[in-house]
Every structure is written in structure tokens, then in C-alpha cells.
Design a protein around this motif. Structure first.
Motif, PDB file in Angstrom:
ATOM      1  N   LYS A  37      14.933  18.216  25.460  1.00  0.00           N
ATOM      2  CA  LYS A  37      13.728  17.151  25.925  1.00  0.00           C
ATOM      3  C   LYS A  37      13.343  17.153  24.950  1.00  0.00           C
ATOM      4  O   LYS A  37      12.277  15.652  25.335  1.00  0.00           O
ATOM      5  N   LYS A  86       6.267  20.369  31.945  1.00  0.00           N
ATOM      6  CA  LYS A  86       7.980  20.258  32.007  1.00  0.00           C
ATOM      7  C   LYS A  86       8.446  21.541  30.574  1.00  0.00           C
ATOM      8  O   LYS A  86       8.056  21.650  29.719  1.00  0.00           O
ATOM      9  N   GLY A 130      16.405  21.657  33.045  1.00  0.00           N
ATOM     10  CA  GLY A 130      17.846  20.709  33.753  1.00  0.00           C
ATOM     11  C   GLY A 130      18.102  21.119  35.040  1.00  0.00           C
ATOM     12  O   GLY A 130      17.269  22.396  35.930  1.00  0.00           O
ATOM     13  N   GLY A 187      15.865  19.850  37.776  1.00  0.00           N
ATOM     14  CA  GLY A 187      14.618  19.979  38.292  1.00  0.00           C
ATOM     15  C   GLY A 187      13.855  21.618  37.769  1.00  0.00           C
ATOM     16  O   GLY A 187      12.430  21.838  38.810  1.00  0.00           O
ATOM     17  N   GLU A 210       3.200  15.912  31.046  1.00  0.00           N
ATOM     18  CA  GLU A 210       3.852  14.126  30.818  1.00  0.00           C
ATOM     19  C   GLU A 210       2.187  14.292  32.175  1.00  0.00           C
ATOM     20  O   GLU A 210       1.759  14.862  32.680  1.00  0.00           O
ATOM     21  N   LYS A 211       1.889  12.850  31.739  1.00  0.00           N
ATOM     22  CA  LYS A 211       1.497  11.923  33.037  1.00  0.00           C
ATOM     23  C   LYS A 211       2.580  11.862  34.602  1.00  0.00           C
ATOM     24  O   LYS A 211       3.590  12.055  34.521  1.00  0.00           O
ATOM     25  N   LEU A 265       3.572  10.725  37.472  1.00  0.00           N
ATOM     26  CA  LEU A 265       3.920   9.393  38.340  1.00  0.00           C
ATOM     27  C   LEU A 265       3.818   9.946  40.032  1.00  0.00           C
ATOM     28  O   LEU A 265       4.614  11.257  40.635  1.00  0.00           O
ATOM     29  N   GLU A 312      14.632  11.357  30.655  1.00  0.00           N
ATOM     30  CA  GLU A 312      15.936  11.721  30.172  1.00  0.00           C
ATOM     31  C   GLU A 312      16.994  10.785  29.772  1.00  0.00           C
ATOM     32  O   GLU A 312      17.549  10.020  30.593  1.00  0.00           O
ATOM     33  N   ILE A 339      10.891   8.423  44.947  1.00  0.00           N
ATOM     34  CA  ILE A 339      11.090   9.397  45.308  1.00  0.00           C
ATOM     35  C   ILE A 339      11.188  10.293  45.966  1.00  0.00           C
ATOM     36  O   ILE A 339      11.627  11.926  46.362  1.00  0.00           O
TER      37      ILE A 339
HETATM   38  P1  ADP Z   1      15.652  17.830  34.954  1.00  0.00           P
HETATM   39  O1  ADP Z   1      16.406  17.686  33.855  1.00  0.00           O
HETATM   40  O2  ADP Z   1      15.404  19.003  35.111  1.00  0.00           O
HETATM   41  O3  ADP Z   1      16.022  17.181  35.991  1.00  0.00           O
HETATM   42  P2  ADP Z   1      13.706  15.770  34.724  1.00  0.00           P
HETATM   43  O4  ADP Z   1      13.020  15.435  33.495  1.00  0.00           O
HETATM   44  O5  ADP Z   1      15.171  14.585  34.814  1.00  0.00           O
HETATM   45  O6  ADP Z   1      13.931  17.215  34.650  1.00  0.00           O
HETATM   46  O7  ADP Z   1      13.108  15.629  35.323  1.00  0.00           O
HETATM   47  C1  ADP Z   1      13.722  15.607  36.940  1.00  0.00           C
HETATM   48  C2  ADP Z   1      12.433  14.682  38.003  1.00  0.00           C
HETATM   49  O8  ADP Z   1      11.203  15.826  38.142  1.00  0.00           O
HETATM   50  C3  ADP Z   1      12.746  13.401  37.921  1.00  0.00           C
HETATM   51  O9  ADP Z   1      13.216  12.345  38.857  1.00  0.00           O
HETATM   52  C4  ADP Z   1      11.500  12.659  39.051  1.00  0.00           C
HETATM   53  O10 ADP Z   1      11.539  13.067  40.097  1.00  0.00           O
HETATM   54  C5  ADP Z   1      10.507  14.492  38.335  1.00  0.00           C
HETATM   55  N1  ADP Z   1       9.836  14.451  37.610  1.00  0.00           N
HETATM   56  C6  ADP Z   1      10.004  14.087  36.019  1.00  0.00           C
HETATM   57  N2  ADP Z   1       9.147  13.959  35.065  1.00  0.00           N
HETATM   58  C7  ADP Z   1       7.746  13.503  35.743  1.00  0.00           C
HETATM   59  C8  ADP Z   1       7.001  12.656  35.331  1.00  0.00           C
HETATM   60  N3  ADP Z   1       6.770  12.668  34.681  1.00  0.00           N
HETATM   61  N4  ADP Z   1       5.929  12.773  36.705  1.00  0.00           N
HETATM   62  C9  ADP Z   1       7.006  12.949  38.202  1.00  0.00           C
HETATM   63  N5  ADP Z   1       7.679  13.427  38.305  1.00  0.00           N
HETATM   64  C10 ADP Z   1       8.482  13.593  37.646  1.00  0.00           C
END
Ligand code: ADP
Length: 447
Positions: A116, A158, A163, A165, A200-201, A203, A287, A436
Motif C-alpha cells: 500500500k 494503516k 487487506g 480492513g 493518513e488523515k 475522513l 488502493e 461508508i
Molecule cells: P483494505 O485493503 O484493508 O480493505 P483500504 O485502504 O482499502 O484497506 O481501506 C478499507 C476501508 O477502510 C475503506 O473502504 C474505508 O472504509 C476505510 N478507510 C481507509 N482509509 C481511510 C481514511 N483515510 N479515512 C477514513 N476511512 C478510511
């Protein structure tokens, strides 16, 4: 064009790929575990090879067995579907070494997007907007505090190898940061064998909007618009739609254009999905998935283009069948993922389907590998089918969806159909007004 494609997957997606091969006049080989000897994809394929016992690691993830099945049957290409080996760079490399085409991008592109931190760096370099945060991995608490203060709280920590979540922690203030950093690192280490994390920030009320892209591997890239997958439970998508109720045509063309150009510049080959969080009119890359997605049919519904055909064409060196200006968006589509699960607790409900009747009529598509009398094995994902509904606009699509859900009969096991029957009557969903977190809040209220 390929003579024979081996499909290294199971369930609805194996059948989906098989259908595309048949239409293109390509012979099909499927592999299966002993638990799937009665599966529909096995019945419909030209040839099948049993590659091992039920656990995935001994069958659908067993690279040696799959390569052996290619050699025995003389398959010249492999379609990995989604999940299993679809984002395994080593698998792509091993196939290449055996002169078998992997229907997907190069091992190197899979590798970049599978890490990532590397993915985010690459996205940024290609001009894709990313979430503000650390430039790379963060180990020191002091550094973490400095970065968090700079981007502003709340922040999310993160896992680089993340992966599903897992390994994510939110810190709302500096006081939370130390614990969040430690927990995220130890969770990431335990889950992925790699404790690298980044910041990361966070959201607070974003939508999940993803762009379907395709590269021809020779410097051309196109986009097929976006999908809105904000309705999620535990980061698992439940309901997906195209186009997003939140975007206008200008925003769509802008983010689509940025993604298509990035894919072209990367020299990417095949299908990919660039995932964003979207808040206050801004897109933030999270991603990229280097494979076909479960929810690809909503894009097919509004563009009329078979994305598996395109994957096969591109992998065989035939290029894309369309230019950007040929891709037109028509109407609205919604997909509901029908899982063999309790509709409230989501606990899996394997067993025998005593009766299976799918809806029909204009604008209805059901992708499923099950049938009346089918016994769902307990070893795999609980997705048993996808209902995809298309209408000339979102209102017509929702009306048709409500009707189709009423017609759908799955007896003998529990499914998520009742959840969709509730959702289709909900005012926020009708208005497209959800983020979300909406579904989890809704489910908590219903308890
Ligand atoms: P994974 O590969 O584990 O699924 P992701 O980076 O795709 O990880 O993030 C999965 C979920 O986590 C996103 O769909 C969102 O719901 C939440 N998420 C990830 N990054 C952020 C962020 N910067 N702010 C808020 N929610 C986030």
C-alpha cells in the motif's frame, strides 16, 4: 486468440468467465476441489481437473497443481477471477515462466499495488489525488506525532501489507496516538508478517467511489466510469451502483480522465480498479485492485461492454475493442450481493438449497453458480449470487429492483435477501444519501 483457457476459481465468477470464453469460441478447463465436484462451473466446462481437497490452500491456492493442470490439458492462458490467486504476483511470474498467459497485469504491477505504501507513492507520482499523510512507513512515535499534527486529527494508522480492513486504527487526538500506533503495528505484524504502518488523515463521512480502468499494455488507457460501493459492513461491500448518485458528469469525466492517463503512463495491461474515498467534492486514492471486481457487472450494465471479453482480448495481444469516445454511459445499475448468511448477524448459513428461483424480465441479470438441490460447502466465501438490475434512470432501477427482490426465492438456507428488501424501501437509499458508515449505523439501530 487463445485456444484454451483454464479458469482458476469457483462459484459465480468461474461461471461468469466460462460464459465469456464460450462466446469467444475458446475451449474451457476448470479446476476444482473435491468439495466442488458437483459445482455448476464443473458441469458446464469442456474439461475439468480435480486439484485437491476442500481447504483453499490445498486446492484453489495450490500453484503447482494449477500449473500441472494447465500442462496436462494444454491450456494456453489462465483466468484467475477475483480472490484466490488473482493478485498473486508469484503466480503471474510462474505462469509466464511456463509460457502460459496470466489474464491480468504483469507480476511487477501486481507487486507495486499490493504494497500500500508503494501503491500510494506510485499513484501520487501518476497524478492521482491521495489522502494527505506520511510519505512512507512510520515507526517512531515522535515522527507520528509530527505528521499527525501537520495533517490534523483524526488520523488513521494503516498497515502497508494490509487487506480486508485489518490493521487499521483511528486516533482522534495526540493522547490516542501512541496506543493506536502500537496496536496497529502489532496487529499488522501478526496478520501480515510485516509491521510497517503509515498515517493518513481520517475522513469522517466519505463515500467509496471506484473507477474501472483498462490498459492495453502498450500505452493506451481508458476508463469505464465509476461505481459507488459505500454500502459496506466491516469493509465488505454489500450493494454497489453505477453511476454514483453523488457525482455529476463533469466530476466523472475529470476523475476518469486522470485514472485513464495514469494507467496509460504506467503501461498497465488489463482490468484494474482505482479505489477512492470521496468527501466534499474531493477524491482520495486508497488502493488499486489489479483484477476483475465482484461488482464489475454494474459497469457492464451501463456501458453494454463485456469486461471479461476485454480482459481476454488484451491478454491475447488483441488490444482493447473500444476507445474512450466509444464508451457511453446508459441508465443506472445496482448490484446486490446475495450471501448465504443470516441477514442480521451475517453468520454463514451453509447447507442445501432446497429451492432456487431467480427473477427475470427486462433489465435483470443474475450471476450465480447455485441451483435447486445444491449443497453449499462450508469452506469458502458465502457469496451465492449477485442480482444486477438496470433501468433507464435510478428511479426505474429501484422500482425494478424491488420487484426482482420479491420474485427471488432461495429456500433451505438463510440469505441476505431480506436485508435488501428492507434497504430498497429506505428513504436515505432512495435518495442516494449514504456514506461508508451508513449501513453499520442502520444495522445497529435495527438490533
Ligand atoms: P483494505 O485493503 O484493508 O480493505 P483500504 O485502504 O482499502 O484497506 O481501506 C478499507 C476501508 O477502510 C475503506 O473502504 C474505508 O472504509 C476505510 N478507510 C481507509 N482509509 C481511510 C481514511 N483515510 N479515512 C477514513 N476511512 C478510511
Amino acid at each position: 486468440m487463445f485456444q484454451k483457457i483454464l479458469i482458476a476459481n469457483r462459484g459465480e465468477i468461474a461461471l461468469r468467465v466460462l460464459r465469456a470464453c464460450k462466446e469467444l469460441g475458446i475451449q474451457t478447463v476448470v479446476v476444482h476441489s473435491t468439495a466442488d465436484a458437483d459445482a455448476m462451473h464443473v458441469r458446464l466446462a469442456d474439461e475439468s481437473v480435480c486439484i485437491g481437497p476442500p481447504p483453499s490452500r490445498d486446492s484453489y491456492l495450490n500453484i503447482h497443481q494449477i500449473v500441472a493442470a494447465c500442462e496436462i490439458t494444454g491450456a494456453d492462458a489462465v483466468h484467475p477471477g477475483y480472490g484466490f490467486l488473482s493478485e498473486n504476483a508469484k503466480f503471474a511470474d510462474i505462469l509466464a515462466a511456463h509460457n502460459i498467459t496470466f489474464i491480468g497485469p504483469s507480476g511487477d504491477h501486481i507487486r507495486i499495488m499490493g504494497d500500500k505504501i508503494e501503491a500510494k507513492r506510485t499513484a501520487k507520482r501518476l497524478g492521482i489525488p491521495v489522502v494527505p499523510g506520511s510519505d512512507g512507513a512510520v515507526t517512531e512515535e515522535k515522527e507520528a506525532k509530527r505528521i499527525a499534527a501537520e495533517i490534523g486529527y483524526p488520523v488513521i494508522i494503516k498497515a502497508s501489507a494490509g487487506g480486508g480492513g485489518r490493521g487499521m486504527k483511528v486516533a482522534h487526538s495526540e493522547a490516542d496516538l501512541e496506543v493506536a500506533l502500537q496496536t496497529a503495528r502489532s496487529e499488522a505484524g501478526a496478520a501480515f508478517g510485516d509491521d510497517a504502518v503509515y498515517i493518513e488523515k481520517y475522513l469522517e463521512k466519505p463515500r467509496h467511489i471506484e473507477v474501472q480502468v483498462f490498459g492495453d499494455g502498450a500505452g493506451r488507457g481508458v476508463h469505464f466510469g465509476e461505481r459507488d460501493c459505500s454500502l459496506q459492513r466491516r469493509h465488505q461491500k454489500v450493494w454497489e451502483e453505477a453511476p454514483s448518485p453523488a457525482l455529476n458528469a463533469e466530476e466523472r469525466a475529470r476523475i476518469g480522465g486522470t485514472c485513464a492517463k495514469a494507467i496509460a503512463d504506467l503501461g498497465y495491461s488489463g482490468a484494474g480498479t482505482i479505489e477512492f474515498l470521496y468527501e466534499n467534492g474531493e477524491f482520495y486514492f486508497i488502493e488499486m485492485n489489479t483484477r476483475l471486481q465482484v461488482e464489475h457487472p454494474v459497469t457492464e450494465a451501463i456501458t453494454g461492454i463485456d469486461l471479461v471479453h476485454e480482459q481476454i482480448r488484451v491478454a491475447s495481444g488483441g488490444g482493447l475493442s473500444v476507445r474512450q469516445e466509444d464508451i457511453k454511459f446508459n441508465g443506472h445499475a445496482i448490484e446486490c450481493r446475495i450471501n448465504a448468511e443470516d441477514p442480521r448477524t451475517f453468520t454463514p448459513s451453509p447447507g442445501t438449497i432446497t429451492h432456487f428461483h431467480t427473477p427475470g424480465g427486462l433489465g435483470i441479470r443474475v450471476d450465480s453458480g447455485v441451483y435447486s438441490g445444491y449443497k453449499i460447502p462450508p469452506y469458502y466465501d458465502s457469496l451465492i449470487g449477485k442480482l444486477i438490475v438496470h433501468g433507464r434512470n435510478r428511479v426505474e432501477c429501484m422500482m425494478r429492483l424491488r420487484r426482482a427482490l420479491d420474485e427471488f426465492v432461495v429456500d433451505g438456507i438463510k440469505t441476505t435477501l431480506p436485508l435488501f428488501r428492507d434497504l430498497v424501501g429506505n428513504a436515505d437509499i432512495a435518495n442516494g444519501d449514504y456514506d461508508i458508515h451508513w449501513l453499520e449505523k442502520y444495522l445497529a439501530k435495527e438490533e
